[in-house]
Design an enzyme around this catalytic site. Structure first.
Site, PDB file in Angstrom:
ATOM      1  N   SER A 139     -54.061  10.565 101.766  1.00 30.76           N
ATOM      2  CA  SER A 139     -53.168   9.871 100.840  1.00 30.76           C
ATOM      3  C   SER A 139     -53.850   9.731  99.498  1.00 30.76           C
ATOM      4  CB  SER A 139     -52.822   8.483 101.381  1.00 30.76           C
ATOM      5  OG  SER A 139     -52.210   7.673 100.394  1.00 30.76           O
ATOM      6  N   TYR A 152     -54.128   0.422 104.855  1.00 25.47           N
ATOM      7  CA  TYR A 152     -53.736   1.823 104.717  1.00 25.47           C
ATOM      8  C   TYR A 152     -54.741   2.585 103.870  1.00 25.47           C
ATOM      9  CZ  TYR A 152     -50.792   5.922 104.043  1.00 25.47           C
ATOM     10  OH  TYR A 152     -50.324   7.206 104.029  1.00 25.47           O
TER      11      TYR A 152
END
Length: 282
Positions: A139, A152
């Site tokens: 990500s 995350y």
């Protein structure tokens, strides 16, 4: 004089490639599986909850369980070996860094980091034998953290560190690439939005097709790439986060402050600390 053979250009031929994709029933996974199958690859997926309309065979598998190795072995047996592993499975959710880590934090770390670790470890012998490749769907937040989603970002940054270690250990036989999507509209954002912590104003959404294109570029490129952002903007953000982190920190901090003062997190208990600090009378 003998002519020099023309140098091969373009991507490798995907026909006959034996592929395993995790999170195969999700938004990214289904699209990746469909594209690879369309190119002639043999694909088997793993997912906690396979769907009847999945574009490939998907085996039920909980990658947070050490028993996931059994499902990986079954998939490799059905494929007759393994040339490519796409570690795509991932989850998000609200997790402010100032609060103690609870079940949500552990869930994200176990799926996003340890799940990929479990599946990869079970796949290593087959990948070494085929001189294959591993693609980690990481990500943008692995390089440029956003607030209120610490778990995350931490899990994806740790996934990159794990990929770096793999590259050092397996690089003589297996290529390892990290792909860095920014934000794509998918159910992964639902839990954060439900908690009132939507970062809608802090990210620009990109098309799913671009993410899939980049995964295929990592999988089929003639040269193994170490890191691949999925858009030009993502490449700029990646560069700034790596080389000028104070710049991205200031941009994100200013955006967060503006959102907190505008009432964007009104009623969001998990953001109470952030809102209080940005709206207190000085």
């Amino acid at each position: 004089m003998k002519a020099t053979p023309a140098r091969r250009r373009g991507p490798r031929d995907a026909r006959g490639l034996r592929v395993l994709v995790t999170g195969a029933s999700g938004t990214f996974g289904r699209a990746i599986c469909a594209r690879l199958t369309g190119l002639g690859a043999h694909v088997v997926g793993l997912d906690l909850t396979p769907r009847p309309d999945d574009p490939v065979e998907v085996l039920a598998c909980d990658i947070t369980d050490d028993g996931a190795a059994t499902a990986v072995a079954t998939a490799i047996d059905r494929l007759g070996g393994l040339d490519l592993l796409v570690n795509n499975a991932g989850v998000g959710g609200p997790a402010p860094a100032e609060l103690p880590p609870g079940a949500e934090v552990r869930r994200q770390l176990d799926i996003n980091l340890l799940g990929a670790w479990r599946v990869t470890a079970a796949s290593v012998p087959a990948l070494v034998a085929s001189r294959g490749r591993i693609v980690m769907v990481s990500s943008r937040m692995a390089a440029m953290q956003l607030p209120l989603a610490a778990a995350y970002g931490a899990s994806k940054r740790a996934l990159v560190a794990y990929a770096d270690a793999l590259r050092l250990e397996l690089g003589t036989h297996v290529g390892v690439t990290c792909v860095y999507p920014s934000a794509v509209r998918s159910p992964i954002h639902d839990a954060t939005a439900a908690a009132g912590l939507s970062l809608e104003g802090m990210s620009s959404y990109e098309p799913l097709e671009g993410v899939v294109d980049t995964v295929l570029r990592a999988a089929l490129g003639r040269r193994v790439r170490r890191d691949l952002p999925t858009t030009r903007r993502g490449a700029v953000e990646f560069f700034l986060a790596r080389h000028l982190p104070s710049v991205t920190d200031r941009i994100i901090a200013r955006t967060l402050a503006a959102r907190a003062r505008s009432g964007a997190f009104e009623g969001a208990e998990l953001a109470a600390g952030v809102v209080g600090r940005h709206t207190e009378t000085r």
